[in-house]
Motif scaffolding. Sequence first.
Motif, PDB file in Angstrom:
ATOM      1  N   ASN A   1       0.696  -1.157   0.080  1.00 44.38           N
ATOM      2  CA  ASN A   1       0.053   0.136   0.064  1.00 44.38           C
ATOM      3  C   ASN A   1       0.886   1.139   0.059  1.00 44.38           C
ATOM      4  OD1 ASN A   1      -2.611  -1.255  -0.150  1.00 44.38           O
ATOM      5  ND2 ASN A   1      -2.322  -1.689   2.114  1.00 44.38           N
ATOM      6  N   ARG A   2       1.786   0.976  -0.745  1.00 44.17           N
ATOM      7  CA  ARG A   2       2.766   2.337  -0.742  1.00 44.17           C
ATOM      8  C   ARG A   2       2.417   3.276  -2.097  1.00 44.17           C
ATOM      9  NH1 ARG A   2       8.362  -0.379   0.067  1.00 44.17           N
ATOM     10  NH2 ARG A   2       7.818  -1.722   1.786  1.00 44.17           N
ATOM     11  N   HIS A   3       1.446   2.963  -2.767  1.00 47.22           N
ATOM     12  CA  HIS A   3       1.192   4.025  -4.116  1.00 47.22           C
ATOM     13  C   HIS A   3       0.265   5.078  -3.671  1.00 47.22           C
ATOM     14  CE1 HIS A   3       2.672   1.691  -7.363  1.00 47.22           C
ATOM     15  NE2 HIS A   3       2.108   0.443  -6.996  1.00 47.22           N
ATOM     16  N   ILE A   4       0.352   6.158  -4.221  1.00 38.65           N
ATOM     17  CA  ILE A   4      -0.513   7.392  -3.942  1.00 38.65           C
ATOM     18  C   ILE A   4      -1.848   7.026  -4.012  1.00 38.65           C
ATOM     19  CG2 ILE A   4      -0.942   9.661  -4.717  1.00 38.65           C
ATOM     20  CD1 ILE A   4       1.762   9.775  -5.636  1.00 38.65           C
ATOM     21  N   GLN A   5      -2.906   7.453  -3.199  1.00 33.42           N
ATOM     22  CA  GLN A   5      -4.240   7.077  -3.057  1.00 33.42           C
ATOM     23  C   GLN A   5      -4.793   8.216  -2.652  1.00 33.42           C
ATOM     24  OE1 GLN A   5      -4.563   3.888   0.013  1.00 33.42           O
ATOM     25  NE2 GLN A   5      -3.348   2.229  -1.594  1.00 33.42           N
ATOM     26  N   VAL A   6      -6.158   8.464  -3.126  1.00 34.52           N
ATOM     27  CA  VAL A   6      -6.866   9.741  -2.641  1.00 34.52           C
ATOM     28  C   VAL A   6      -8.104   8.614  -1.839  1.00 34.52           C
ATOM     29  CG1 VAL A   6      -8.412  11.510  -3.194  1.00 34.52           C
ATOM     30  CG2 VAL A   6      -6.356  10.976  -4.347  1.00 34.52           C
ATOM     31  N   GLU A   7      -8.216   8.804  -0.662  1.00 40.23           N
ATOM     32  CA  GLU A   7      -9.100   8.124   0.071  1.00 40.23           C
ATOM     33  C   GLU A   7     -10.285   8.826   0.628  1.00 40.23           C
ATOM     34  OE1 GLU A   7      -6.479   6.414   2.846  1.00 40.23           O
ATOM     35  OE2 GLU A   7      -5.870   4.736   1.678  1.00 40.23           O
ATOM     36  N   ILE A   8     -10.266  10.194   0.334  1.00 39.54           N
ATOM     37  CA  ILE A   8     -11.372  10.825   1.329  1.00 39.54           C
ATOM     38  C   ILE A   8     -12.880  10.616   0.915  1.00 39.54           C
ATOM     39  CG2 ILE A   8     -12.308  13.253   1.180  1.00 39.54           C
ATOM     40  CD1 ILE A   8      -9.601  14.505   0.490  1.00 39.54           C
ATOM     41  N   LEU A   9     -13.135  10.249  -0.130  1.00 42.11           N
ATOM     42  CA  LEU A   9     -14.227   9.554  -0.517  1.00 42.11           C
ATOM     43  C   LEU A   9     -14.415   8.153   0.188  1.00 42.11           C
ATOM     44  CD1 LEU A   9     -15.241  11.000  -4.124  1.00 42.11           C
ATOM     45  CD2 LEU A   9     -16.143  11.812  -1.664  1.00 42.11           C
ATOM     46  N   PHE A  10     -13.352   7.280  -0.317  1.00 41.77           N
ATOM     47  CA  PHE A  10     -13.535   5.994   0.180  1.00 41.77           C
ATOM     48  C   PHE A  10     -13.780   5.925   1.698  1.00 41.77           C
ATOM     49  CE2 PHE A  10     -11.297   1.992   1.333  1.00 41.77           C
ATOM     50  CZ  PHE A  10     -12.092   1.077   0.343  1.00 41.77           C
ATOM     51  N   ASP A  11     -12.931   6.595   2.571  1.00 45.42           N
ATOM     52  CA  ASP A  11     -13.080   6.648   3.936  1.00 45.42           C
ATOM     53  C   ASP A  11     -14.479   7.056   4.469  1.00 45.42           C
ATOM     54  OD1 ASP A  11     -10.575   5.850   4.268  1.00 45.42           O
ATOM     55  OD2 ASP A  11      -9.617   7.801   4.798  1.00 45.42           O
ATOM     56  N   MET A  12     -15.335   7.797   3.692  1.00 42.05           N
ATOM     57  CA  MET A  12     -16.745   7.998   4.179  1.00 42.05           C
ATOM     58  C   MET A  12     -17.783   7.040   3.621  1.00 42.05           C
ATOM     59  SD  MET A  12     -16.686  12.231   3.795  1.00 42.05           S
ATOM     60  CE  MET A  12     -16.778  12.201   1.760  1.00 42.05           C
ATOM     61  N   LEU A  13     -17.130   6.037   3.137  1.00 41.78           N
ATOM     62  CA  LEU A  13     -18.168   5.032   2.543  1.00 41.78           C
ATOM     63  C   LEU A  13     -18.439   3.991   3.721  1.00 41.78           C
ATOM     64  CD1 LEU A  13     -16.680   4.011  -0.869  1.00 41.78           C
ATOM     65  CD2 LEU A  13     -18.819   5.330  -0.317  1.00 41.78           C
ATOM     66  N   PRO A  14     -19.617   3.467   3.812  1.00 48.80           N
ATOM     67  CA  PRO A  14     -19.861   2.243   4.800  1.00 48.80           C
ATOM     68  C   PRO A  14     -19.148   1.115   4.338  1.00 48.80           C
ATOM     69  CG  PRO A  14     -21.950   2.673   3.426  1.00 48.80           C
ATOM     70  CD  PRO A  14     -20.908   3.589   2.753  1.00 48.80           C
ATOM     71  N   LYS A  15     -18.894   0.190   5.375  1.00 48.86           N
ATOM     72  CA  LYS A  15     -18.109  -0.880   5.105  1.00 48.86           C
ATOM     73  C   LYS A  15     -18.234  -1.778   3.980  1.00 48.86           C
ATOM     74  CE  LYS A  15     -15.120  -0.627   8.810  1.00 48.86           C
ATOM     75  NZ  LYS A  15     -13.914  -0.308   8.708  1.00 48.86           N
ATOM     76  N   SER A  16     -19.772  -1.949   3.946  1.00 48.15           N
ATOM     77  CA  SER A  16     -20.212  -3.112   3.049  1.00 48.15           C
ATOM     78  C   SER A  16     -20.179  -2.433   1.406  1.00 48.15           C
ATOM     79  CB  SER A  16     -21.704  -3.220   3.149  1.00 48.15           C
ATOM     80  OG  SER A  16     -22.526  -1.911   3.077  1.00 48.15           O
ATOM     81  N   LEU A  17     -19.755  -1.184   1.243  1.00 52.13           N
ATOM     82  CA  LEU A  17     -19.611  -0.503   0.056  1.00 52.13           C
ATOM     83  C   LEU A  17     -18.279  -0.470  -0.068  1.00 52.13           C
ATOM     84  CD1 LEU A  17     -21.228   0.854  -2.305  1.00 52.13           C
ATOM     85  CD2 LEU A  17     -21.222   2.794  -1.342  1.00 52.13           C
ATOM     86  N   LYS A  18     -17.378   0.020   0.825  1.00 47.21           N
ATOM     87  CA  LYS A  18     -15.986  -0.187   0.568  1.00 47.21           C
ATOM     88  C   LYS A  18     -15.445  -1.457   0.110  1.00 47.21           C
ATOM     89  CE  LYS A  18     -14.448   2.930   4.233  1.00 47.21           C
ATOM     90  NZ  LYS A  18     -13.726   3.138   5.586  1.00 47.21           N
ATOM     91  N   ARG A  19     -16.033  -2.669   0.656  1.00 49.10           N
ATOM     92  CA  ARG A  19     -15.830  -3.967   0.029  1.00 49.10           C
ATOM     93  C   ARG A  19     -16.026  -4.013  -1.260  1.00 49.10           C
ATOM     94  NH1 ARG A  19     -18.062  -9.167   3.552  1.00 49.10           N
ATOM     95  NH2 ARG A  19     -17.745 -10.285   1.936  1.00 49.10           N
ATOM     96  N   ILE A  20     -17.217  -3.468  -1.926  1.00 44.71           N
ATOM     97  CA  ILE A  20     -17.700  -3.581  -3.138  1.00 44.71           C
ATOM     98  C   ILE A  20     -16.697  -2.721  -3.953  1.00 44.71           C
ATOM     99  CG2 ILE A  20     -19.292  -3.119  -4.944  1.00 44.71           C
ATOM    100  CD1 ILE A  20     -21.336  -3.576  -2.746  1.00 44.71           C
ATOM    101  N   VAL A  21     -16.360  -1.637  -3.570  1.00 44.51           N
ATOM    102  CA  VAL A  21     -15.434  -0.421  -4.170  1.00 44.51           C
ATOM    103  C   VAL A  21     -14.070  -0.998  -4.437  1.00 44.51           C
ATOM    104  CG1 VAL A  21     -14.617   1.806  -4.129  1.00 44.51           C
ATOM    105  CG2 VAL A  21     -16.919   1.416  -3.845  1.00 44.51           C
ATOM    106  N   ALA A  22     -13.500  -1.704  -3.344  1.00 47.25           N
ATOM    107  CA  ALA A  22     -12.336  -1.922  -3.318  1.00 47.25           C
ATOM    108  C   ALA A  22     -12.044  -3.354  -4.282  1.00 47.25           C
ATOM    109  CB  ALA A  22     -11.692  -2.517  -1.657  1.00 47.25           C
ATOM    110  N   THR A  23     -12.880  -4.227  -4.027  1.00 50.14           N
ATOM    111  CA  THR A  23     -12.928  -5.225  -5.092  1.00 50.14           C
ATOM    112  C   THR A  23     -12.998  -4.941  -6.624  1.00 50.14           C
ATOM    113  OG1 THR A  23     -13.890  -6.656  -3.554  1.00 50.14           O
ATOM    114  CG2 THR A  23     -14.164  -7.448  -5.497  1.00 50.14           C
TER     115      THR A  23
END
Length: 185
Positions: A67-89
């Motif tokens: 996990n050393r690549h540049i990431q923009v997580e502002i929106l990702f951090d605000m998602l509920p866990k279930s949606l994070k799973r889908i988006v990350a996958t």
Amino acid sequence: MKKLFKWLDHIEEGLAGVLFIGGVVVSLYGVFTRYILNAPETWITEIFEFLLTWSIFIGFGLALKDNRHIQVEILFDMLPKSLKRIVATISNLIGGGFSFYLAYSSIELITISKEQGIKTIDVGIPIWISYLVLPIGMGLLGLYFFVKAYKAMKGDQSELVGEIEQLYDSMQNTEGSSDGKGVGA
């Protein structure tokens, strides 16, 4: 399977490290010959670029895995866990698919340059050897994207918790472990 990835990890880290250090040594030798001996070597640039390119492409997968690549997580951090799973996958599957596409596409580039017999100007290294890093590096990157997609699909917290959340959790753990004692207490 874990043992295989650990073995692959050691190979990648060692290879990327040796290639990078080799590039640094060649570069320093080039500086020495140019500015101290006032007799620059023509082959330095080609070898340096070869070593550094291979080091970088091997390092792509290592950076993704850790996990050393540049990431923009502002929106990702605000998602509920279930949606994070889908988006990350989904995002990791797209990254893996694109990486394997690049690996596959680069094989044609290697084949054409090998058939044409193109070589580097100063050293005479067949250019297809330089291009060989493309399917290797992109294949490893694709592999790690798919591993991350699998982990995200299974709900592995390391794939679902953004950097800000990890930082917050570590701060909470640090505060809880101090037992209310101040600095130096």
